[in-house]
Design a protein around this motif. Structure first.
Motif, PDB file in Angstrom:
ATOM      1  N   SER A   1       6.084   3.337  -3.413  1.00 56.76           N
ATOM      2  CA  SER A   1       6.097   4.528  -4.276  1.00 56.76           C
ATOM      3  C   SER A   1       5.562   4.227  -5.670  1.00 56.76           C
ATOM      4  O   SER A   1       5.130   5.135  -6.386  1.00 56.76           O
ATOM      5  CB  SER A   1       7.526   5.067  -4.385  1.00 56.76           C
ATOM      6  OG  SER A   1       8.397   4.084  -4.932  1.00 56.76           O
TER       7      SER A   1
ATOM      8  N   ARG B   1       0.815  -1.222   0.000  1.00 63.55           N
ATOM      9  CA  ARG B   1       0.000   0.000   0.000  1.00 63.55           C
ATOM     10  C   ARG B   1       0.845   1.268   0.000  1.00 63.55           C
ATOM     11  O   ARG B   1       0.498   2.245  -0.633  1.00 63.55           O
ATOM     12  CB  ARG B   1      -0.933  -0.010   1.212  1.00 63.55           C
ATOM     13  CG  ARG B   1      -1.854   1.192   1.293  1.00 63.55           C
ATOM     14  CD  ARG B   1      -2.817   1.061   2.459  1.00 63.55           C
ATOM     15  NE  ARG B   1      -3.652  -0.121   2.308  1.00 63.55           N
ATOM     16  CZ  ARG B   1      -4.560  -0.503   3.213  1.00 63.55           C
ATOM     17  NH1 ARG B   1      -4.702   0.198   4.333  1.00 63.55           N
ATOM     18  NH2 ARG B   1      -5.287  -1.585   3.017  1.00 63.55           N
ATOM     19  N   ARG B   2       1.960   1.263   0.692  1.00 64.22           N
ATOM     20  CA  ARG B   2       2.784   2.465   0.813  1.00 64.22           C
ATOM     21  C   ARG B   2       3.928   2.500  -0.195  1.00 64.22           C
ATOM     22  O   ARG B   2       4.805   3.347  -0.099  1.00 64.22           O
ATOM     23  CB  ARG B   2       3.344   2.569   2.234  1.00 64.22           C
ATOM     24  CG  ARG B   2       2.276   2.750   3.291  1.00 64.22           C
ATOM     25  CD  ARG B   2       2.901   2.897   4.674  1.00 64.22           C
ATOM     26  NE  ARG B   2       1.883   3.059   5.695  1.00 64.22           N
ATOM     27  CZ  ARG B   2       1.332   4.210   6.038  1.00 64.22           C
ATOM     28  NH1 ARG B   2       1.718   5.310   5.428  1.00 64.22           N
ATOM     29  NH2 ARG B   2       0.423   4.272   6.982  1.00 64.22           N
TER      30      ARG B   2
END
Length: 280
Positions: free
Chosen positions: A230, A227-228
Motif C-alpha cells: 500500500s 509491488r502490491r
C-alpha cells in the motif's frame, strides 16, 4: 400431526417437517429487528471512525505547531532554547492525551480496522518528533523510539514511520537553507601562501546537515518496496519531493563554497527554480 384439505375437500395429512418449517419461519418483526441491529452497528462504526479522524486532525495540528516552533532554532546537537522546549513539551503532552483517548476506539481488531484513520496523525507526529530529535542530537530517530512515544495499543507501522521521515527531509531542507543564508559561514585560508585570499567554508553544523540529508536520500533510494504494498500509492511523490529537498540544500551549499567570496553581504540562496533529479 395436523391435517389440511385438498382442493377436492378430502383431508390431507401434514408431514411433521412441514409443521416444523412453518413454525421456524421468521416473522416480520424479527426481520425488522435484525436490520435495526445492522443499522445500529453501522452507526456505531461511522461515529467511531469520525471520532478517530477528529483526533487525528488535532494531533496533526499540534504536530505542525511543534515543527513551526522548531524552525526558530538555529543550532543542532545541543539543547533547545528553554522557551521553545517548554512550549513544545506542552504540545507533546496534549498529543499524548489525544492518543490515549484513541486507545479505547482501537482495541482488538479495531486497531487494524481504523488504522488508516489515525495514520495521518501518526505520520505528522513522527515528523515533529524526528525533527525535535534531530535538532537535539543530530541523529535520526529509530522506529522503536517513535513507537515508545505512542501508547502500545496503537499500531505504529513501518510505513507510517518511513512516511514521517520522508516529510522530515522537507523540514531539514528549510532549516538548512535558513542556516546557510544567515551569514554564519566561516572563512578560512586555502593555503599558507602570503596574500592568498580567504575562501568561505561551512560551519560544522551546516556541513553536517548536508551530509545527513545526502545519507538519508541514499538510504531511501536503496529501499525496495513490494509491488502490491500500500505504500506504493504515495511513494513516488514522496520520493520526488525528498530528492528535490536534498538537491536544494546541495545547491545552496555549493553556491557558498564555490562562489561564496563573490556574494554580497546578506545574500540568500535562490531556490525558486526547478531542480532536476536523477535517480539511479
Amino acid at each position: 400431526m395436523g391435517t389440511k384439505r385438498s382442493w377436492e375437500g378430502q383431508p390431507l395429512e401434514l408431514h411433521p417437517k412441514d409443521t416444523i418449517m412453518a413454525e421456524s419461519e421468521p416473522s416480520a418483526p424479527s426481520i425488522q429487528s435484525m436490520f435495526e441491529n445492522f443499522r445500529d452497528e453501522l452507526d456505531e462504526h461511522h461515529d467511531r471512525r469520525e471520532r478517530i479522524i477528529k483526533k487525528s486532525r488535532d494531533i496533526t495540528a499540534l504536530s505542525k505547531k511543534i515543527i513551526f516552533a522548531l524552525q526558530r532554532v538555529r543550532a543542532t546537537n545541543q539543547p533547545l532554547p528553554p522557551k521553545i522546549a517548554q512550549e513544545n513539551q506542552l504540545r507533546f503532552n496534549a498529543i499524548n492525551e489525544l492518543f490515549e483517548a484513541v486507545v479505547p476506539e482501537q482495541l482488538g481488531i479495531n486497531g487494524w480496522r481504523y488504522q488508516r484513520q489515525i495514520s495521518g496523525g501518526i505520520q505528522e507526529f513522527i515528523e515533529a518528533l524526528s525533527f525535535d530529535h534531530y535538532l537535539r542530537t543530530q541523529t535520526l530517530i529509530t522506529h522503536a523510539e517513535c513507537a515508545a512515544r505512542i501508547p502500545s495499543q496503537i499500531l505504529v507501522s513501518e510505513e507510517d514511520y518511513l512516511m514521517g521521515l520522508f516529510d522530515l527531509t522537507g523540514e531539514m531542507m528549510r532549516f538548512a537553507v535558513l542556516s546557510l543564508s544567515s551569514g554564519n559561514a566561516a572563512a578560512t585560508k586555502s593555503g599558507n601562501t602570503e596574500g592568498e585570499s580567504a575562501r568561505p567554508t561551512l560551519a560544522p553544523s551546516q556541513g553536517g546537515i548536508v551530509v545527513d540529508l545526502r545519507a538519508i536520500r541514499a538510504g531511501f533510494e536503496a529501499m525496495t518496496v513490494p509491488r502490491r504494498h500500500s505504500m506504493l500509492r504515495d511513494l513516488g511523490k514522496k520520493m520526488e519531493v525528498m530528492q528535490n529537498s536534498v538537491e536544494k540544500v546541495e545547491r545552496a551549499a555549493y553556491g557558498i563554497l564555490v562562489r561564496g567570496s563573490e556574494r554580497p553581504s546578506g545574500w540568500t540562496p535562490d531556490l525558486s527554480g526547478p531542480v532536476e533529479v536523477e535517480t539511479h
